[in-house]
Design a protein around this motif. Structure first.
Motif, PDB file in Angstrom:
ATOM      1  N   ILE A   1       0.853  -1.315   0.039  1.00  0.00           N
ATOM      2  CA  ILE A   1      -0.144  -0.016   0.183  1.00  0.00           C
ATOM      3  C   ILE A   1       0.978   1.341   0.047  1.00  0.00           C
TER       4      ILE A   1
ATOM      5  N   LEU B   1      -2.737  -1.124  -3.886  1.00  0.00           N
ATOM      6  CA  LEU B   1      -3.557  -0.103  -3.280  1.00  0.00           C
ATOM      7  C   LEU B   1      -2.761   1.382  -3.141  1.00  0.00           C
TER       8      LEU B   1
ATOM      9  N   ILE C   1      -3.585   4.988  -1.086  1.00  0.00           N
ATOM     10  CA  ILE C   1      -4.397   6.038  -0.447  1.00  0.00           C
ATOM     11  C   ILE C   1      -3.864   7.387  -0.673  1.00  0.00           C
TER      12      ILE C   1
ATOM     13  N   ILE D   1     -10.362  -1.034   2.800  1.00  0.00           N
ATOM     14  CA  ILE D   1      -9.153  -1.772   2.167  1.00  0.00           C
ATOM     15  C   ILE D   1      -9.233  -2.910   1.849  1.00  0.00           C
TER      16      ILE D   1
END
Length: 122
Positions: A8, A52, A54, A118
Motif C-alpha cells: 500500500i 493499493l 491511498i 481496504i
C-alpha cells in the motif's frame, strides 16, 4: 495472497495522517511506502507497483486527482482510495469518481471503516 504480501502506498503530506495510517496498516501486516508529494509518488509507483494507493486530494506538486488519473490510465490493476478533508468541494469528489477512484473517505476517518474498505478492495 495474504496481507503481508500486499503493498500500500500512502500519498499525503500530513504527518499525523501518515502516522495513523502507518500504525493501522503495519499492524495488519501490509507493506507500506510513503510519498509526501505527487511527483515523488508518480516516480515511485512503477518500481513499487502497490496493490493499493491511498491518496489525499490536496498535496504538493501534483494533485491527488492527477495521481488518480495517471494510475487509472497506466495501472488499471492498482486500486485507489481518495482521502479528503471535510469541506473540500463536492465536485472534487465527483471528479475523483469520474477518474475511476475505487473508494472515497472523508477526513477525519474511522480507522476500522478504512480497514474494512481496504480489505474489500484487496
Amino acid at each position: 495472497m495474504n496481507t503481508s504480501e500486499k503493498k500500500i502506498m500512502i500519498i499525503d503530506n500530513d504527518d499525523m495522517t501518515i502516522e495513523i495510517l502507518k500504525f493501522l496498516l503495519n499492524r495488519e501486516g501490509y507493506k507500506i511506502s510513503i510519498a509526501k508529494d505527487g511527483i515523488t509518488a508518480l516516480e515511485r509507483i512503477p518500481s513499487i507497483m502497490p496493490d493499493l494507493v491511498i491518496t489525499t486530494i490536496i498535496i504538493p506538486l501534483k494533485s491527488g486527482l492527477e495521481i488518480i488519473n495517471h494510475i487509472k490510465e497506466n495501472y488499471k490493476e492498482i486500486r485507489v482510495i481518495a482521502l479528503s478533508s471535510l469541506g473540500e468541494e463536492e465536485d472534487t469528489v465527483e471528479e475523483a469518481f469520474k477518474l475511476g477512484v475505487d473508494d472515497f473517505i472523508a477526513k477525519p476517518f474511522n480507522p476500522n471503516e478504512l480497514l474494512l474498505r481496504i480489505k474489500r478492495l484487496l
